[in-house]
Design a protein around this motif. Structure first.
Motif, PDB file in Angstrom:
ATOM      1  N   ALA A 138     -30.471  50.781  15.471  1.00 34.28           N
ATOM      2  CA  ALA A 138     -31.673  50.366  14.736  1.00 34.28           C
ATOM      3  C   ALA A 138     -31.308  49.545  13.504  1.00 34.28           C
ATOM      4  CB  ALA A 138     -32.486  51.591  14.344  1.00 34.28           C
ATOM      5  N   ILE A 139     -30.165  49.870  12.885  1.00 35.69           N
ATOM      6  CA  ILE A 139     -29.748  49.163  11.679  1.00 35.69           C
ATOM      7  C   ILE A 139     -29.112  47.808  11.997  1.00 35.69           C
ATOM      8  CG2 ILE A 139     -28.159  49.237   9.705  1.00 35.69           C
ATOM      9  CD1 ILE A 139     -28.548  52.277   9.677  1.00 35.69           C
ATOM     10  N   THR A 140     -28.214  47.815  12.977  1.00 32.17           N
ATOM     11  CA  THR A 140     -27.449  46.589  13.285  1.00 32.17           C
ATOM     12  C   THR A 140     -28.177  45.660  14.250  1.00 32.17           C
ATOM     13  OG1 THR A 140     -26.260  47.627  15.139  1.00 32.17           O
ATOM     14  CG2 THR A 140     -25.297  47.847  12.944  1.00 32.17           C
ATOM     15  N   GLY A 141     -29.064  46.216  15.090  1.00 36.45           N
ATOM     16  CA  GLY A 141     -29.693  45.409  16.121  1.00 36.45           C
ATOM     17  C   GLY A 141     -28.698  45.072  17.216  1.00 36.45           C
ATOM     18  N   GLY A 142     -29.068  44.125  18.057  1.00 38.73           N
ATOM     19  CA  GLY A 142     -28.169  43.691  19.121  1.00 38.73           C
ATOM     20  C   GLY A 142     -28.289  44.484  20.396  1.00 38.73           C
ATOM     21  N   SER A 143     -29.407  45.216  20.557  1.00 43.56           N
ATOM     22  CA  SER A 143     -29.589  45.990  21.776  1.00 43.56           C
ATOM     23  C   SER A 143     -29.642  45.055  22.982  1.00 43.56           C
ATOM     24  CB  SER A 143     -30.879  46.800  21.684  1.00 43.56           C
ATOM     25  OG  SER A 143     -31.085  47.542  22.856  1.00 43.56           O
ATOM     26  N   GLN A 144     -28.959  45.431  24.040  1.00 42.23           N
ATOM     27  CA  GLN A 144     -28.907  44.587  25.243  1.00 42.23           C
ATOM     28  C   GLN A 144     -28.541  45.433  26.443  1.00 42.23           C
ATOM     29  OE1 GLN A 144     -25.298  42.584  23.384  1.00 42.23           O
ATOM     30  NE2 GLN A 144     -24.692  42.497  25.540  1.00 42.23           N
ATOM     31  N   TRP A 145     -28.887  44.900  27.619  1.00 45.29           N
ATOM     32  CA  TRP A 145     -28.464  45.564  28.845  1.00 45.29           C
ATOM     33  C   TRP A 145     -27.009  45.189  29.100  1.00 45.29           C
ATOM     34  CZ3 TRP A 145     -30.798  49.426  31.078  1.00 45.29           C
ATOM     35  CH2 TRP A 145     -32.185  49.565  30.942  1.00 45.29           C
ATOM     36  N   PRO A 146     -26.133  46.162  29.301  1.00 43.60           N
ATOM     37  CA  PRO A 146     -24.728  45.824  29.551  1.00 43.60           C
ATOM     38  C   PRO A 146     -24.561  45.147  30.901  1.00 43.60           C
ATOM     39  CG  PRO A 146     -25.103  48.178  29.835  1.00 43.60           C
ATOM     40  CD  PRO A 146     -26.369  47.613  29.274  1.00 43.60           C
ATOM     41  N   THR A 147     -23.583  44.266  30.986  1.00 44.90           N
ATOM     42  CA  THR A 147     -23.234  43.666  32.259  1.00 44.90           C
ATOM     43  C   THR A 147     -22.579  44.729  33.145  1.00 44.90           C
ATOM     44  OG1 THR A 147     -21.024  43.012  31.533  1.00 44.90           O
ATOM     45  CG2 THR A 147     -22.831  41.466  31.101  1.00 44.90           C
ATOM     46  N   LEU A 148     -22.296  44.356  34.379  1.00 46.90           N
ATOM     47  CA  LEU A 148     -21.673  45.311  35.295  1.00 46.90           C
ATOM     48  C   LEU A 148     -20.316  45.756  34.760  1.00 46.90           C
ATOM     49  CD1 LEU A 148     -21.951  46.771  37.988  1.00 46.90           C
ATOM     50  CD2 LEU A 148     -20.822  44.818  39.096  1.00 46.90           C
ATOM     51  N   ALA A 149     -19.549  44.808  34.239  1.00 44.29           N
ATOM     52  CA  ALA A 149     -18.226  45.148  33.697  1.00 44.29           C
ATOM     53  C   ALA A 149     -18.351  46.054  32.475  1.00 44.29           C
ATOM     54  CB  ALA A 149     -17.464  43.876  33.341  1.00 44.29           C
ATOM     55  N   GLN A 150     -19.299  45.742  31.577  1.00 41.12           N
ATOM     56  CA  GLN A 150     -19.495  46.554  30.370  1.00 41.12           C
ATOM     57  C   GLN A 150     -19.971  47.956  30.735  1.00 41.12           C
ATOM     58  OE1 GLN A 150     -22.287  43.964  28.481  1.00 41.12           O
ATOM     59  NE2 GLN A 150     -20.722  42.723  27.449  1.00 41.12           N
ATOM     60  N   ALA A 151     -20.862  48.055  31.729  1.00 41.71           N
ATOM     61  CA  ALA A 151     -21.306  49.367  32.193  1.00 41.71           C
ATOM     62  C   ALA A 151     -20.137  50.151  32.779  1.00 41.71           C
ATOM     63  CB  ALA A 151     -22.412  49.213  33.226  1.00 41.71           C
ATOM     64  N   GLY A 152     -19.230  49.417  33.431  1.00 41.59           N
ATOM     65  CA  GLY A 152     -18.033  50.059  33.964  1.00 41.59           C
ATOM     66  C   GLY A 152     -17.153  50.631  32.868  1.00 41.59           C
ATOM     67  N   TYR A 153     -17.046  49.903  31.752  1.00 43.57           N
ATOM     68  CA  TYR A 153     -16.257  50.410  30.620  1.00 43.57           C
ATOM     69  C   TYR A 153     -16.872  51.696  30.070  1.00 43.57           C
ATOM     70  CZ  TYR A 153     -14.009  45.795  30.529  1.00 43.57           C
ATOM     71  OH  TYR A 153     -13.314  44.664  30.844  1.00 43.57           O
ATOM     72  N   ILE A 154     -18.202  51.683  29.901  1.00 43.89           N
ATOM     73  CA  ILE A 154     -18.874  52.883  29.391  1.00 43.89           C
ATOM     74  C   ILE A 154     -18.729  54.034  30.386  1.00 43.89           C
ATOM     75  CG2 ILE A 154     -21.102  53.867  28.737  1.00 43.89           C
ATOM     76  CD1 ILE A 154     -21.908  51.103  27.715  1.00 43.89           C
ATOM     77  N   GLY A 155     -18.870  53.723  31.666  1.00 42.35           N
ATOM     78  CA  GLY A 155     -18.703  54.750  32.693  1.00 42.35           C
ATOM     79  C   GLY A 155     -17.289  55.309  32.703  1.00 42.35           C
ATOM     80  N   GLY A 156     -16.301  54.427  32.517  1.00 44.09           N
ATOM     81  CA  GLY A 156     -14.917  54.890  32.461  1.00 44.09           C
ATOM     82  C   GLY A 156     -14.685  55.808  31.278  1.00 44.09           C
ATOM     83  N   MET A 178      -9.373  53.736  25.293  1.00 45.02           N
ATOM     84  CA  MET A 178      -9.143  52.390  25.817  1.00 45.02           C
ATOM     85  C   MET A 178     -10.448  51.760  26.311  1.00 45.02           C
ATOM     86  SD  MET A 178      -6.883  51.282  29.159  1.00 45.02           S
ATOM     87  CE  MET A 178      -8.077  52.078  30.265  1.00 45.02           C
ATOM     88  N   PHE A 179     -11.232  52.520  27.069  1.00 45.55           N
ATOM     89  CA  PHE A 179     -12.484  51.982  27.600  1.00 45.55           C
ATOM     90  C   PHE A 179     -13.492  51.713  26.481  1.00 45.55           C
ATOM     91  CE2 PHE A 179     -11.059  53.790  31.739  1.00 45.55           C
ATOM     92  CZ  PHE A 179     -11.231  52.645  32.502  1.00 45.55           C
ATOM     93  N   ILE A 180     -13.526  52.593  25.459  1.00 44.75           N
ATOM     94  CA  ILE A 180     -14.429  52.354  24.330  1.00 44.75           C
ATOM     95  C   ILE A 180     -14.033  51.074  23.603  1.00 44.75           C
ATOM     96  CG2 ILE A 180     -15.111  53.203  22.051  1.00 44.75           C
ATOM     97  CD1 ILE A 180     -15.042  56.020  23.180  1.00 44.75           C
ATOM     98  N   LYS A 181     -12.731  50.858  23.433  1.00 46.83           N
ATOM     99  CA  LYS A 181     -12.259  49.643  22.759  1.00 46.83           C
ATOM    100  C   LYS A 181     -12.621  48.399  23.576  1.00 46.83           C
ATOM    101  CE  LYS A 181      -8.245  47.915  20.211  1.00 46.83           C
ATOM    102  NZ  LYS A 181      -8.950  47.971  18.912  1.00 46.83           N
ATOM    103  N   PHE A 182     -12.496  48.483  24.888  1.00 45.06           N
ATOM    104  CA  PHE A 182     -12.910  47.367  25.755  1.00 45.06           C
ATOM    105  C   PHE A 182     -14.404  47.088  25.587  1.00 45.06           C
ATOM    106  CE2 PHE A 182      -9.200  47.937  28.835  1.00 45.06           C
ATOM    107  CZ  PHE A 182      -8.651  46.703  28.524  1.00 45.06           C
ATOM    108  N   ALA A 183     -15.217  48.164  25.656  1.00 44.29           N
ATOM    109  CA  ALA A 183     -16.667  47.995  25.579  1.00 44.29           C
ATOM    110  C   ALA A 183     -17.092  47.449  24.223  1.00 44.29           C
ATOM    111  CB  ALA A 183     -17.365  49.327  25.857  1.00 44.29           C
TER     112      ALA A 183
END
Length: 295
Positions: free
Chosen positions: A197-215, A25-30
């Protein structure tokens, strides 16, 4: 004592499956806002660090020559292939559908053990395997109305993760679970780095996104621990069928959180997969008891 251990093993197995469903669920959110490669890179690095700490506490080396054992390399490749397929499926397809297809993995492992490891599988279990895979076809629906090609990523996940489990059976007992976990997580991190490296789009996650990854990390690591503990406490023939409780949790999350509504065909396919899997476990248990009585 055996009954008590089995009961605790069952409770831990169900808790592990609930944890894995929550991780999904958290991976799908992120994945709704972040590149899948970034998610896998973060999960792989942090998870690898956690299990490296566990290995160190147990006095085991993280980087050892045993990491180059052919079975370990094969296991890691299966982990990479399966994780790529599963995360891609979670991103593009309904959680309930992906989880239903994933329940075919034990059947794939049984088939692979017969074909590649020389394990004896009688006609009854072969019939159950065929019925289970018919359930997968029913869910995927190739060539039919309602066919979603994105569900095929879940089939790739079954192949990859099933292959991982088959290679695991060939790994020497001297290599610990913690070491295997470190190498598996680092393989996932490498996959994430390549994808990013292939897709690009590297970014710092927001607090909510970091929470999803942490969850995802918290539930995933906790579920992994519970699964390992369950396998060590209870008899495999008793606790393994409770793996299918993961689909129940996934269906509840899909319906209540993501607003999914699995149709009758999907549920029927899932029933075929679970029914054939339970029958396979029952046959294996009967064979084990028969062999023990003759000894």
């Amino acid at each position: 004592m055996a009954q008590s251990d089995n009961l605790r093993g069952i409770i831990l197995m169900v808790a592990a499956m609930a944890g894995f469903a929550a991780e999904d669920m958290f991976i799908k959110f992120a994945a709704a806002d972040l590149p899948a490669g970034l998610i896998l890179l973060a999960i792989g690095l942090i998870g690898g660090t956690v299990f490296a700490g566990m290995a160190r506490v147990q006095g085991q080396r993280t980087f050892a020559r045993t990491a180059l054992h052919p079975a370990v390399i094969g296991r890691n490749l299966g982990e990479v292939l399966g994780t790529f397929g599963f995360v891609t499926a979670l991103t593009l397809a309904p959680l309930s559908t992906v989880s239903a297809v994933a329940q075919a993995m034990p059947l794939f492992v049984t088939m692979g053990a017969a074909l590649f490891l020389g394990e004896a599988v009688g006609w009854r279990r072969w019939t159950a395997i065929v019925v289970g895979f018919a359930g997968v076809v029913l869910i995927v629906r190739p060539g039919m109305e309602g066919f979603d090609p994105n569900v095929l990523w879940a089939v790739l996940a079954v192949i990859g993760l099933g292959g991982r489990d088959l290679f695991t059976r060939r790994i020497p007992a001297a290599i610990s679970t913690a070491q295997l976990s470190v190498w598996g997580f680092l393989s996932v991190a490498a996959l994430g780095a390549v994808m990013l490296a292939i897709t690009g789009g590297s970014q710092w996650p927001t607090l909510a996104q970091a929470g999803y990854i942490g969850g995802a990390l918290a539930f995933g690591i906790g579920a992994y621990w519970a699964l390992t503990k369950a396998n060590r406490l209870g008899e495999m023939s008793v606790i393994t069928p409770f793996r299918y409780s993961r689909l129940i949790f996934a269906l509840l999350i899909g319906i209540l959180i993501f607003g999914e509504s699995p149709d009758v065909i999907t549920l029927s396919g899932a029933a075929l997969i679970i029914g054939s899997g339970l029958y396979t476990f029952a046959r294996e248990r009967a064979r084990t008891r028969a062999a023990a009585s003759k000894a």
